[in-house]
Design an enzyme around this catalytic site. Sequence first.
Site, PDB file in Angstrom:
ATOM      1  N   GLY A 109      -2.093 -94.503  -5.330  1.00 54.31           N
ATOM      2  CA  GLY A 109      -1.573 -95.855  -5.496  1.00 54.31           C
ATOM      3  C   GLY A 109      -2.345 -96.557  -6.589  1.00 54.31           C
ATOM      4  N   LYS A 110      -1.867 -97.684  -7.038  1.00 50.70           N
ATOM      5  CA  LYS A 110      -2.606 -98.490  -8.019  1.00 50.70           C
ATOM      6  C   LYS A 110      -2.030 -99.892  -7.973  1.00 50.70           C
ATOM      7  CE  LYS A 110      -5.797 -97.560 -11.199  1.00 50.70           C
ATOM      8  NZ  LYS A 110      -6.734 -96.434 -11.254  1.00 50.70           N
ATOM      9  N   GLY A 111      -2.835-100.858  -8.368  1.00 50.11           N
ATOM     10  CA  GLY A 111      -2.342-102.233  -8.358  1.00 50.11           C
ATOM     11  C   GLY A 111      -2.992-103.035  -9.450  1.00 50.11           C
TER      12      GLY A 111
END
Length: 424
Positions: A109-111
């Site tokens: 994931g990444k944000g």
Amino acid sequence: MSDADKEKPNPYEVALAQLDRAAKVAGVPQSVRDILSQPKNEIIVNFPVRMDSGELRMFKGYRVQHNNILGPYKGGIRYHEQVSLDEVKALASWMTYKCALHDIPFGGGKGGIKFRPRDFSQGELERITRRFTHALGSNIGPEYDIPAPDVGTNGQIMVWMMDTYMNVVGFTDKNANRRVVTGKTLASGGSHGRETATGQGIVHCIAEWARDRRFDLNGATYTVQGFGNVGANTAKILARTGASLVAVGDWKGYVTNGDGINPYKLAEHVHKTGSVIGYPGTHSISRAEFFATAADIFVPAALELEIGIEEAKALNVKLIAEGANGPTETAAEPILRDKGIDVIPDILANSGGVVVSYYEWLQNKRSERWDLEEVEERLAKRMKRTYLAVSEYAAMKKCDWRVAAMAIAVERIARAYAERGIFP
Ligand code: NAD
């Protein structure tokens, strides 16, 4: 504005091209390639924050959850003015492959939030972080999606995220939720060795490369682009081998000194002034001159897609150890290959960060505190083992190291899909 602000390709298209090459070499079913070609969830939140002036300002935050077949989504939070959905999608997918490559039970994931953190006060950064965490709500969680630091964020920001999350989930579970983020400060449940882990992992890879090629690092030269967590720690740890830093750059510009730059003192200068520019004993060079600097090793440790066709043609090094995620454009790869420049790809080279994030998560889950020696020993062993696996795979399949690293990851993911099937 630096000349780095040139038109760059779409990072997600670069990530997809890499997936295609790896999926072909790994020989995985088209269905697995199709699943991996899109993230599972793309979350966008818009939220207001009160500025010190009393005004309200709107922010746009992202969290992309690429894949969780092997475990909870895992990946950093970026605060930067260039954050976009496609950038976060690409970064999230690279996290999936990085964790799978190491056989860590995490997905990807990444944000991020699109803004320039350097223009905001500490109080504003805290309110932005807390409001973003609140807006994400149960889209993150200690067994579901676990953020960590990335460009523009650090241990303090992770602690604000943790504290906000802990305070909204109910007080009996509070401490069990500490591991909702990693990369925390030591005082608030972080792990020894996490801050330096990415740089340390890069240096393990460089040391393995040097050993394989009987190349003496003592007296070798290196250049580093980006002097934040990854760039500065890599530069410091690499200096211990006797290698010398001859050119370095960041958001503000580039400097050089052919006789060597002390990375410890440079880090103090950056801490005081915010940039490498003006460090005593160095002189300023252009970005083009930086890329053309003759050295043995280049460590990109800034943003993605900094090595395009022109930079690949200019580079005069033996090895690129990719500290940044996705620093190399697809079109630049054959140029590097033809020039005989070795590339240790991002998902291998910079994976020390997520490896120690996993150790932090485990320590929190078990209410343990490992000493620095234990963390470093485990990290060294895992980095060397994975490095060897990639090098053997590349030799067996006669492919480059990026394809090899991604193919190992994709094969692992494909095996899980083959056994579990697709619901319903
Ligand atoms: P950071 O914010 O600590 O440092 C970023 C550095 O890049 C700063 O020195 C900044 O001035 C420089 N920079 C920004 N824009 C630039 C530009 N246009 N040209 C040149 N330099 C520029 O971030 P970080 O955590 O060190 O991350 C750097 C890279 O490493 C990113 O690609 C990140 O995704 C990757 N990475 C980080 C970790 C980690 O543990 N922090 C782990 C794996 C990979």
